[in-house]
Design an enzyme around this catalytic site. Structure first.
Site, PDB file in Angstrom:
ATOM      1  CG  HIS A 182       6.351  -6.872  -4.266  1.00 41.76           C
ATOM      2  ND1 HIS A 182       6.973  -8.301  -4.537  1.00 41.76           N
ATOM      3  CD2 HIS A 182       6.673  -6.093  -3.216  1.00 41.76           C
ATOM      4  CE1 HIS A 182       7.724  -8.210  -3.306  1.00 41.76           C
ATOM      5  NE2 HIS A 182       7.824  -7.150  -2.741  1.00 41.76           N
ATOM      6  CG  HIS A 193       7.953  -8.598   4.756  1.00 38.79           C
ATOM      7  ND1 HIS A 193       9.029  -9.146   4.813  1.00 38.79           N
ATOM      8  CD2 HIS A 193       8.097  -8.133   3.187  1.00 38.79           C
ATOM      9  CE1 HIS A 193       9.955  -9.385   3.641  1.00 38.79           C
ATOM     10  NE2 HIS A 193       9.308  -8.408   2.996  1.00 38.79           N
ATOM     11  CG  HIS A 229       9.186  -2.564  -1.645  1.00 36.84           C
ATOM     12  ND1 HIS A 229      10.408  -3.082  -1.691  1.00 36.84           N
ATOM     13  CD2 HIS A 229       8.516  -3.594  -1.347  1.00 36.84           C
ATOM     14  CE1 HIS A 229      10.444  -4.257  -1.644  1.00 36.84           C
ATOM     15  NE2 HIS A 229       9.331  -4.593  -1.430  1.00 36.84           N
ATOM     16  CG  ASP A 275      10.856  -4.094   2.547  1.00 39.55           C
ATOM     17  OD1 ASP A 275      10.933  -3.105   3.504  1.00 39.55           O
ATOM     18  OD2 ASP A 275      11.522  -4.740   1.662  1.00 39.55           O
ATOM     19  CG  ASP A 276       6.109  -6.476   0.620  1.00 38.00           C
ATOM     20  OD1 ASP A 276       7.178  -5.721   0.133  1.00 38.00           O
ATOM     21  OD2 ASP A 276       6.130  -7.629   0.883  1.00 38.00           O
TER      22      ASP A 276
HETATM   23 NI    NI Z   1       8.797  -6.744  -0.763  1.00 30.31          NI
END
Ligand code: NI
Length: 491
Positions: free
Chosen positions: A358, A444, A354, A304-305
């Site tokens: 955020h 991540h 995603h 993620d991210d």
């Molecule tokens: Ni995230």
């Protein structure tokens, strides 16, 4: 705010580089290149992230800041300091007891590239801050002269001062016109109420548009030379007017730009082309897998991210071990590291959504949720040429509105190695290696330590006979439904 169109940005970069390719070749950050070899798909500007608090732990106070990493040390130092100053603000708020807010603190910072040429680098940085349910947004522009190794302020672009004064006066009258229109359409006000509101607005406008760099701390321009000034909430109007932005046509300001910097705005003579040069020869995603997860033991690694600074290293590792994963990316970062994203896609990894930047989707309105999802899908599709099939909301946080707006299955996880908290490759590797058959691992790729953990993860899981696959592959034979939530394949 209206974000710069992806294509416009792309064209801006190309135009800028063409204009400036005579100077300082050596320091030239590579423009976005259309490469056929995935080896060369490295982005000149990458995304650094500081993350505190997340997902399955009960940290209700969250901090998520992205900032650019470039080939220029003085730029990186300034960006690092700027991000750290925001982190400090977050930590001080927690110390001061503001953290008691029921919904918790949520601090976010993300950026867009305004300009990237051999001589000028410009970023528009957006910070959103929530002490409870609402977000307050603030913009900052950081512009760097790469030949002089210094930061440029707005006033230096409109030198001498009288030019700046003239520009400020234009901005003032445009701001007044915007506010006047807003006040005239407000309901339940008498004529004298309106006059009073307008009068107090005029005072704020006069102060908030005075020609100084504090007032003009946020601005951007697009490929057609449109210049936008962003004001903070409360800078030129009371809070209920939100963030006011003023846009100027090139004709209104081009004669005011300092000679030395006139080229920056590169006002084009013709319209920028509208075709999308990136997605032109994409190889379409192959949905035929050699591994059948209904018969063989599979685990899905998800990251993620990103895309971010360490993603390239991770892609190298995955390629060398012939492992596929799923990347749940932020729209804003995908736009910046579009080459990295394209490489991930071309190497057979799945790209999921995603959100745009955020934010906790539970804190947003229906329209805002839709925009977070849609803008991200659009950016990914523009880069890869493929449709996005899966959503992972930030923090795994969602409600019925999100489920309804998603139009995609929501993919969570059943193993969280807390890689944001324990930044040790050995600890992260050991935790992920506990993954069970049919499971989904949350990780991540913004953390160096997580990326460094992956070779051990791969060899440990392969030693157990597990196949490491994408989400799409994991669920083959078990179709995913829109708006439904999944954290593993059914046994
Ligand atoms: Ni995230």
């Amino acid at each position: 705010m209206k974000h710069l169109a992806f294509l416009a940005l792309f064209t801006t970069m190309l135009l800028g580089c063409k204009d400036q390719n005579t100077q300082n070749e050596r320091h030239q950050p590579a423009p976005i290149a259309i490469e056929t070899s995935t080896e060369d798909l490295t982005d000149a500007i990458q995304v650094n992230t500081i993350q505190i608090g997340s997902e399955t732990t009960n940290d209700k106070n969250r901090f998520h800041a992205s900032y650019p990493s470039t080939a220029y040390n003085f730029v990186n130092t300034h960006q690092e300091e700027f991000a750290q100053s925001y982190l400090k603000e977050f930590q001080n708020n927690i110390k001061d007891g503001n953290a008691q807010a029921i919904a918790g603190l949520d601090f976010g910072q993300h950026f867009e590239i305004i300009e990237s040429t051999p001589s000028i680098l410009g970023f528009l940085i957006e910070r959103y801050t929530s002490y409870g349910n609402n977000y307050n947004t603030q913009y900052f522009t950081h512009l760097y002269d790469l030949e002089a190794n210094e930061r440029l302020t707005f006033s230096s672009l409109f030198y001498p001062q009288e030019n700046f004064d003239t520009l400020a006066a234009i901005v003032k009258s445009k701001t007044s016109a915007i506010l006047k229109e807003q006040i005239n359409t407000m309901e339940g006000l008498s004529e004298s109420d309106r006059a009073a509101v307008l009068k107090s607005a005029q005072e704020m406008i006069a102060e908030g548009t005075q020609a100084n760099d504090n007032n003009f701390h946020a601005f951007s321009w697009d490929a057609s030379g449109q210049l936008t000034i962003y004001f903070d909430k409360y800078q030129v109007a009371s809070g209920n007017h939100g963030n006011i932005e003023v846009t100027l046509d090139p004709e209104t300001y081009k004669n005011l730009v300092a000679k030395k910097y006139q080229y920056i705005f590169h006002i084009p003579e013709e319209k920028p082309e509208t075709s999308n040069p990136i997605a032109e020869d994409t190889t379409t995603a192959q949905n035929t897998y050699t591994i059948d997860c209904s018969k063989e033991p599979c685990v899905a690694l998800t990251f993620d991210d990103g895309p971010a600074k360490h993603t390239t290293q991770l892609l190298n590792i995955l390629r060398d071990h012939d492992v596929k994963a799923t990347f749940f990316v932020l729209g804003k970062s995908a736009k910046i590291q579009n080459n990295t994203l394209l490489r991930a896609f071309r190497e057979g990894h799945q790209i999921g959504n995603h959100s745009w930047d955020h934010k906790d989707l539970k804190k947003l309105s229906e329209a805002e949720i839709l925009s977070q999802i849609q803008k991200t899908n659009d950016v990914i599709s523009q880069i890869t040429g493929a449709t996005v099939e899966v959503l992972r909301p930030p923090y795994g946080s969602f409600n019925d509105l999100v489920k309804n707006q998603a139009e995609m299955p929501i993919i969570l996880w059943n193993l969280d190695p807390l890689d944001w908290k324990d930044r040790h490759p050995d600890i992260v590797a050991q935790r992920i290696s506990e993954a069970k058959v049919n499971g989904i691992v949350l990780a991540h790729d913004i953390h160096q330590s997580t990326v460094e953990a992956i070779p051990a993860v791969i060899s440990n899981l392969k030693a157990k006979g597990y196949h490491l696959v994408t989400i799409d592959n994991l669920f083959s034979g078990q179709p995913l439904s829109k708006g439904k939530v999944y954290n593993s394949r059914r046994n």
